[in-house]
Scaffold this motif. Sequence first.
Motif, PDB file in Angstrom:
ATOM      1  N   HIS A   1       0.823  -1.210   0.000  1.00  0.00           N
ATOM      2  CA  HIS A   1       0.000   0.000   0.000  1.00  0.00           C
ATOM      3  C   HIS A   1       0.858   1.260   0.000  1.00  0.00           C
ATOM      4  O   HIS A   1       0.436   2.296  -0.511  1.00  0.00           O
ATOM      5  N   ASP A   2       2.046   1.171   0.567  1.00  0.00           N
ATOM      6  CA  ASP A   2       2.920   2.337   0.675  1.00  0.00           C
ATOM      7  C   ASP A   2       4.363   1.880   0.493  1.00  0.00           C
ATOM      8  O   ASP A   2       4.907   1.184   1.364  1.00  0.00           O
ATOM      9  N   PRO A   3       5.022   2.234  -0.622  1.00  0.00           N
ATOM     10  CA  PRO A   3       6.407   1.805  -0.825  1.00  0.00           C
ATOM     11  C   PRO A   3       7.352   2.259   0.283  1.00  0.00           C
ATOM     12  O   PRO A   3       8.296   1.541   0.631  1.00  0.00           O
ATOM     13  N   TRP A   4       7.075   3.418   0.867  1.00  0.00           N
ATOM     14  CA  TRP A   4       7.954   3.902   1.943  1.00  0.00           C
ATOM     15  C   TRP A   4       7.814   3.058   3.200  1.00  0.00           C
ATOM     16  O   TRP A   4       8.804   2.822   3.904  1.00  0.00           O
ATOM     17  N   ALA A   5       6.619   2.589   3.495  1.00  0.00           N
ATOM     18  CA  ALA A   5       6.440   1.686   4.641  1.00  0.00           C
ATOM     19  C   ALA A   5       7.161   0.366   4.393  1.00  0.00           C
ATOM     20  O   ALA A   5       7.753  -0.220   5.303  1.00  0.00           O
ATOM     21  N   GLN A   6       7.109  -0.102   3.153  1.00  0.00           N
ATOM     22  CA  GLN A   6       7.845  -1.319   2.802  1.00  0.00           C
ATOM     23  C   GLN A   6       9.349  -1.116   3.001  1.00  0.00           C
ATOM     24  O   GLN A   6      10.028  -1.968   3.578  1.00  0.00           O
ATOM     25  N   TYR A   7       9.859   0.017   2.544  1.00  0.00           N
ATOM     26  CA  TYR A   7      11.281   0.314   2.721  1.00  0.00           C
ATOM     27  C   TYR A   7      11.640   0.385   4.201  1.00  0.00           C
ATOM     28  O   TYR A   7      12.695  -0.118   4.626  1.00  0.00           O
ATOM     29  N   SER A   8      10.782   0.994   5.019  1.00  0.00           N
ATOM     30  CA  SER A   8      11.045   1.076   6.464  1.00  0.00           C
ATOM     31  C   SER A   8      11.139  -0.308   7.090  1.00  0.00           C
ATOM     32  O   SER A   8      11.945  -0.539   7.984  1.00  0.00           O
ATOM     33  N   ARG A   9      10.300  -1.245   6.639  1.00  0.00           N
ATOM     34  CA  ARG A   9      10.377  -2.611   7.157  1.00  0.00           C
ATOM     35  C   ARG A   9      11.710  -3.250   6.783  1.00  0.00           C
ATOM     36  O   ARG A   9      12.323  -3.944   7.594  1.00  0.00           O
ATOM     37  N   TRP A  10      12.155  -3.036   5.553  1.00  0.00           N
ATOM     38  CA  TRP A  10      13.451  -3.582   5.144  1.00  0.00           C
ATOM     39  C   TRP A  10      14.570  -3.021   6.014  1.00  0.00           C
ATOM     40  O   TRP A  10      15.471  -3.747   6.430  1.00  0.00           O
ATOM     41  N   VAL A  11      14.509  -1.717   6.290  1.00  0.00           N
ATOM     42  CA  VAL A  11      15.542  -1.076   7.105  1.00  0.00           C
ATOM     43  C   VAL A  11      15.543  -1.642   8.518  1.00  0.00           C
ATOM     44  O   VAL A  11      16.585  -1.998   9.074  1.00  0.00           O
ATOM     45  N   SER A  12      14.353  -1.741   9.129  1.00  0.00           N
ATOM     46  CA  SER A  12      14.283  -2.207  10.513  1.00  0.00           C
ATOM     47  C   SER A  12      14.752  -3.647  10.640  1.00  0.00           C
ATOM     48  O   SER A  12      15.430  -4.011  11.600  1.00  0.00           O
ATOM     49  N   ARG A  13      14.420  -4.480   9.661  1.00  0.00           N
ATOM     50  CA  ARG A  13      14.866  -5.870   9.715  1.00  0.00           C
ATOM     51  C   ARG A  13      16.370  -5.971   9.521  1.00  0.00           C
ATOM     52  O   ARG A  13      17.028  -6.827  10.118  1.00  0.00           O
ATOM     53  N   ARG A  14      16.926  -5.090   8.695  1.00  0.00           N
ATOM     54  CA  ARG A  14      18.373  -5.081   8.521  1.00  0.00           C
ATOM     55  C   ARG A  14      19.065  -4.677   9.819  1.00  0.00           C
ATOM     56  O   ARG A  14      20.074  -5.270  10.220  1.00  0.00           O
ATOM     57  N   LEU A  15      18.529  -3.673  10.494  1.00  0.00           N
ATOM     58  CA  LEU A  15      19.124  -3.222  11.746  1.00  0.00           C
ATOM     59  C   LEU A  15      18.972  -4.268  12.848  1.00  0.00           C
ATOM     60  O   LEU A  15      19.834  -4.402  13.707  1.00  0.00           O
ATOM     61  N   ALA A  16      17.847  -4.987  12.826  1.00  0.00           N
ATOM     62  CA  ALA A  16      17.575  -5.941  13.891  1.00  0.00           C
ATOM     63  C   ALA A  16      18.354  -7.246  13.736  1.00  0.00           C
ATOM     64  O   ALA A  16      18.531  -7.967  14.706  1.00  0.00           O
ATOM     65  N   ARG A  17      18.815  -7.533  12.541  1.00  0.00           N
ATOM     66  CA  ARG A  17      19.486  -8.818  12.350  1.00  0.00           C
ATOM     67  C   ARG A  17      20.887  -8.753  12.989  1.00  0.00           C
ATOM     68  O   ARG A  17      21.496  -7.673  13.074  1.00  0.00           O
TER      69      ARG A  17
END
Length: 206
Positions: free
Chosen positions: A186-202
């Motif tokens: 629904h929102d490409p920016w929300a999708q990008y934020s999820r990618w960022v948070s998962r990268r930081l959390a790994r």
Amino acid sequence: MAVRANGGPSGASGGADVERRCGLVDDDGRACPHPAQPAAPLPLCAGHLLLAHDWVEREVGTTDLLPGPCPACGSRVGVRYPSGWICAECEWRYGELPDRTLDDDPVEVVYYLRYRDQVKIGTSANPRRRVASLPHDEVLAFEQGGRLLERARHEQFAAFRGAGTEWFEVHEALLEHIAGLSAGVHDPWAQYSRWVSRRLARPSRD
């Protein structure tokens, strides 16, 4: 134990409206004397249904508002467990801070921007800053990848590319590709934020 209705054994005839009794046995060995809730899928009284609910809630969590916005993606919806909260959007454990920054391991994306009747295909490790610097009417989609993926997309849609630019004519093949990337997003920016948070959390690679 047999479930009893109206004091009689289960299955006994006594009219169409037979009240079900709670089918559990208490710790002292006595049958629960309370009536089962009429709409419950199992013959349990209100008290035992609440006990079952509380036990399941401890195991699977409860969706609720986070104490504050998720520091990774900004979502306000979380799942509460006895051990703490996680973000329902990106699964960040609320309250934890990353032991590194995104600069250590950036999320590169290929972005698709529409400006009038043209689509730009580019790449960036900082798409917010990059997109803000470009003329565009709409962010159409992101996909994870860097220069190699960008080059592959430029070659894939080379027939529609403006000479010497990263801008492409709107074409059915390109639109189909973008539609596949944006399906369910629904929102490409929300999708990008999820990618960022998962990268930081790994876990760190060190």
